[in-house]
Design an enzyme around this catalytic site. Structure first.
Site, mmCIF file in Angstrom:
data_model
loop_
_atom_site.group_PDB
_atom_site.id
_atom_site.type_symbol
_atom_site.label_atom_id
_atom_site.label_comp_id
_atom_site.label_asym_id
_atom_site.label_seq_id
_atom_site.Cartn_x
_atom_site.Cartn_y
_atom_site.Cartn_z
ATOM 1 N N LEU A 43 0.817 -1.226 0.000
ATOM 2 C CA LEU A 43 0.000 0.000 0.000
ATOM 3 C C LEU A 43 0.843 1.266 0.000
ATOM 4 O O LEU A 43 1.838 1.362 0.717
ATOM 5 C CB LEU A 43 -0.908 -0.005 1.236
ATOM 6 C CG LEU A 43 -1.781 1.234 1.457
ATOM 7 C CD1 LEU A 43 -3.183 0.837 1.916
ATOM 8 C CD2 LEU A 43 -1.162 2.188 2.489
ATOM 9 N N LEU A 44 0.412 2.216 -0.793
ATOM 10 C CA LEU A 44 0.988 3.576 -0.798
ATOM 11 C C LEU A 44 -0.080 4.514 -0.258
ATOM 12 O O LEU A 44 -1.242 4.405 -0.640
ATOM 13 C CB LEU A 44 1.367 3.935 -2.228
ATOM 14 C CG LEU A 44 1.643 5.384 -2.644
ATOM 15 C CD1 LEU A 44 2.480 5.388 -3.917
ATOM 16 C CD2 LEU A 44 0.383 6.207 -2.875
ATOM 17 N N ASP A 46 0.334 8.701 1.700
ATOM 18 C CA ASP A 46 0.772 10.090 1.464
ATOM 19 C C ASP A 46 2.115 10.217 0.725
ATOM 20 O O ASP A 46 3.054 9.464 1.010
ATOM 21 C CB ASP A 46 0.993 10.813 2.795
ATOM 22 C CG ASP A 46 -0.152 10.678 3.751
ATOM 23 O OD1 ASP A 46 -1.161 10.058 3.400
ATOM 24 O OD2 ASP A 46 -0.012 11.182 4.876
ATOM 25 N N GLN A 62 4.486 7.032 1.768
ATOM 26 C CA GLN A 62 4.153 6.169 2.885
ATOM 27 C C GLN A 62 3.912 4.779 2.321
ATOM 28 O O GLN A 62 3.080 4.593 1.433
ATOM 29 C CB GLN A 62 2.869 6.667 3.568
ATOM 30 C CG GLN A 62 3.053 7.874 4.433
ATOM 31 C CD GLN A 62 3.695 7.509 5.758
ATOM 32 O OE1 GLN A 62 3.066 6.955 6.637
ATOM 33 N NE2 GLN A 62 4.968 7.818 5.899
ATOM 34 N N TYR A 105 5.864 7.812 10.008
ATOM 35 C CA TYR A 105 4.715 8.496 9.415
ATOM 36 C C TYR A 105 5.164 9.728 8.616
ATOM 37 O O TYR A 105 6.344 10.052 8.556
ATOM 38 C CB TYR A 105 3.719 8.873 10.509
ATOM 39 C CG TYR A 105 2.777 7.743 10.880
ATOM 40 C CD1 TYR A 105 2.969 6.446 10.421
ATOM 41 C CD2 TYR A 105 1.653 7.974 11.694
ATOM 42 C CE1 TYR A 105 2.094 5.416 10.751
ATOM 43 C CE2 TYR A 105 0.775 6.947 12.023
ATOM 44 C CZ TYR A 105 0.996 5.675 11.558
ATOM 45 O OH TYR A 105 0.125 4.676 11.884
ATOM 46 N N SER A 106 4.180 10.444 8.088
ATOM 47 C CA SER A 106 4.441 11.486 7.095
ATOM 48 C C SER A 106 5.294 12.647 7.606
ATOM 49 O O SER A 106 5.368 12.910 8.807
ATOM 50 C CB SER A 106 3.121 12.050 6.591
ATOM 51 O OG SER A 106 2.511 11.075 5.795
ATOM 52 N N ASP A 166 2.930 14.735 11.204
ATOM 53 C CA ASP A 166 3.147 15.269 9.858
ATOM 54 C C ASP A 166 3.898 16.605 9.865
ATOM 55 O O ASP A 166 3.397 17.630 9.379
ATOM 56 C CB ASP A 166 1.811 15.425 9.102
ATOM 57 C CG ASP A 166 0.965 14.164 9.155
ATOM 58 O OD1 ASP A 166 1.545 13.091 9.390
ATOM 59 O OD2 ASP A 166 -0.265 14.249 8.972
ATOM 60 N N GLU A 224 -4.705 16.984 9.358
ATOM 61 C CA GLU A 224 -3.546 16.206 8.941
ATOM 62 C C GLU A 224 -2.748 16.995 7.893
ATOM 63 O O GLU A 224 -3.282 17.843 7.179
ATOM 64 C CB GLU A 224 -3.988 14.857 8.357
ATOM 65 C CG GLU A 224 -4.597 13.936 9.396
ATOM 66 C CD GLU A 224 -4.785 12.505 8.906
ATOM 67 O OE1 GLU A 224 -4.487 11.572 9.668
ATOM 68 O OE2 GLU A 224 -5.253 12.318 7.769
#
Ligand code: FRU
Length: 487
Positions: A43-44, A46, A62, A105-106, A166, A224
């Site tokens: 899975l992709l 952000d 991600q 995470y992002s 983020d 976000e």
């Protein structure tokens, strides 16, 4: 689809051989994209760390390696010289420290002393599965490897919920200070942005306060992927407010939008000069990020995840992969709006012109539809007899365009709505439509509006029909994004 246990979702990728068969399996999918960035496996979501540096473009996404679900996230690296041709560089950030033990995470990139630094959220969870988000830093080496700092830059602010993530890094030339924006949630479950600052890129960070955005104190439950871009003499606050209903967006709860205004770093106030606008009017677009270090005062380059947190994509989920990014777009400001246009260099992908009289669409193509004014109806990805497909309808009496994907055989996310209508201030003059194997991006009037949507046409659904006299041109596009197995 298979149920994924927590152990399966949070297992580390130890060796590339663990996903080699998965890559072979998905490489055979008829829906693998040819000019869009997509996950090497799994899975992709952000886009992260988008930056131009020494004539190169670096972008990360991600990534969950093992299947089409959210789990332990890595940063996967892709690189380009022209923003159109991309090559796979392999895994960049692995969640292998205590502070990112449940995912990298992002976040964003920033160049300092000739090097690229990547700022991201370490999604730490303790034994009780309580989340502790850290803001972390790595230095990207020229060979694509990273040097991780032994400690994070800072931990969560106890006055907010666990949703703090983020980081977007910004350097303010006037105050000679670095700032980090963090998307956050207040304890009363409203969304906001936290601001940290430092005189150094890699130490001495302090909490400065919440970003004040007058009129937006109660606007969604979590913000976000925040960012502030300076374009055409204006500041633009871009973010994703969650769990909020926005007029004209049907049943959708998570949005990606922007407010044009003016940022005062001294008082930490972003003063809006208008309302919140949705960035992309299609069904599948989220977590957009602008490239850092562009150095053009009038433009930005933006890329987004062509997906949504609350959506499922059953066709590719069944095949073992999920997600792709949008085409990078050029952003500029016209009046009180952001304009998004396809990059000029995309024209280099045009391979050969196809006779529109054939009424067929190559699997990867660009369509240009010049309209002579008045109402307009075109159907794309329909069957030869004209049934099904995606309807693009412009009603000149209401000056509104509707994109309706309910005619596709493979329907998905039906409960979120399958038709979107959007007023067009300037009427409809031109459409540029980019169709890849499982996506459609529709640019209206050179940037007045853009609609991005995934689409999974069956082999019969590769036709189009027109009900009027508009002039159509179609080009096949050459593949420009490598789909090789680089981990
Ligand atoms: C947005 C998001 C970010 C987070 C990342 C995790 O889609 O939820 O807030 O950092 O995805 O993959």
């Amino acid at each position: 689809m298979k149920e994924w246990s927590r152990a399966e979702r949070y297992r580390m990728l130890r060796d590339k051989s663990e996903v080699e068969d998965l890559h072979k399996q998905i490489a055979a999918s008829p829906y693998r994209q040819t000019f869009h960035i997509q996950p090497v496996t799994g899975l992709l979501n952000d886009p992260n760390g988008f930056i131009t540096h020494n004539g190169e473009w670096h972008l990360f996404y991600q990534w969950f390696p093992f299947g089409p679900v959210h789990g332990l996230k890595y940063w996967y690296h892709v690189m380009s010289w022209d923003l159109v041709t991309w090559k796979n560089m392999g895994v960049c950030i692995r969640p292998d420290m205590y502070y990112d033990n449940r995912g990298a995470y992002s976040g964003s990139a920033f160049p300092t002393d000739g090097k690229i630094y990547l700022y991201y959220t370490g999604n730490h969870r303790d034994e009780d599965w309580t989340r502790i988000p850290y803001t972390c830093l790595v230095k990207l080496n020229d060979d694509g490897t990273v040097e991780k700092y032994t400690e994070p830059l800072f931990g969560p602010n106890p006055d907010y919920t666990e949703h703090q993530r983020d980081p977007k890094v910004i350097f303010d030339e006037k105050l000679h200070r670095y700032y980090i924006l963090i998307g956050a949630q207040r304890k009363d479950k409203t969304g906001c942005i936290l601001v940290y600052s430092s005189y150094h890129h890699n130490r001495g960070w302090h909490f400065q306060g919440e970003l004040k955005v007058p009129g937006f104190d109660n606007f969604g439950s979590m913000w976000e992927c925040p960012s502030i871009e300076h374009i055409g003499g204006k500041d633009v606050l871009i973010f994703c407010p969650q769990h909020i209903h926005i007029e004209g967006r049907g049943n959708q709860e998570n949005h990606n939008g922007y407010i044009i205004g003016n940022m005062n770093w001294g008082s930490l106030t972003f003063t809006p000069e208008g309302s919140f606008h949705v960035l992309d009017f299609g069904f599948d677009s989220y977590a957009a990020e602008c490239a850092a270090n562009l150095k053009d005062p009038n433009k930005a380059v933006l890329v987004a995840w062509m997906g949504k947190p609350d959506s499922l994509y059953p066709v590719t989920d069944e095949e073992g992969w999920s997600g792709c990014l949008t085409l990078p777009r050029e952003l500029s400001i016209r009046g009180r709006r952001l304009i998004q246009t396809p990059l000029p260099q995309l024209r280099n992908l045009r391979k050969k012109e196809v006779d529109p009289a054939l009424m067929t669409l190559p699997e990867a193509c660009e369509m240009e539809d010049m309209n002579d004014g008045g109402s307009h109806h075109i159907k794309i990805l329909c069957k030869e007899n004209g049934t099904g497909g995606i309807d693009i309808l412009y009603d000149d009496s209401t000056r509104a365009i509707t994109i309706d994907r309910s005619g596709l055989t493979n329907r998905f996310n039906v409960s979120r709505g399958e038709a979107i209508t959007r007023p067009l201030e300037n009427g409809l003059k031109m459409l540029r439509i980019f169709i890849d194997k499982s996506s459609v991006e529709i640019f209206v009037n050179d940037g007045d509006a853009v609609f991005s949507t995934r689409a999974f046409p069956t082999p019969e659904e590769h036709h189009f029909i027109l009900n009027d006299r508009s002039q159509i041109k179609i080009w096949t596009l050459r593949p420009s994004v490598n789909d090789d197995f680089v981990i």
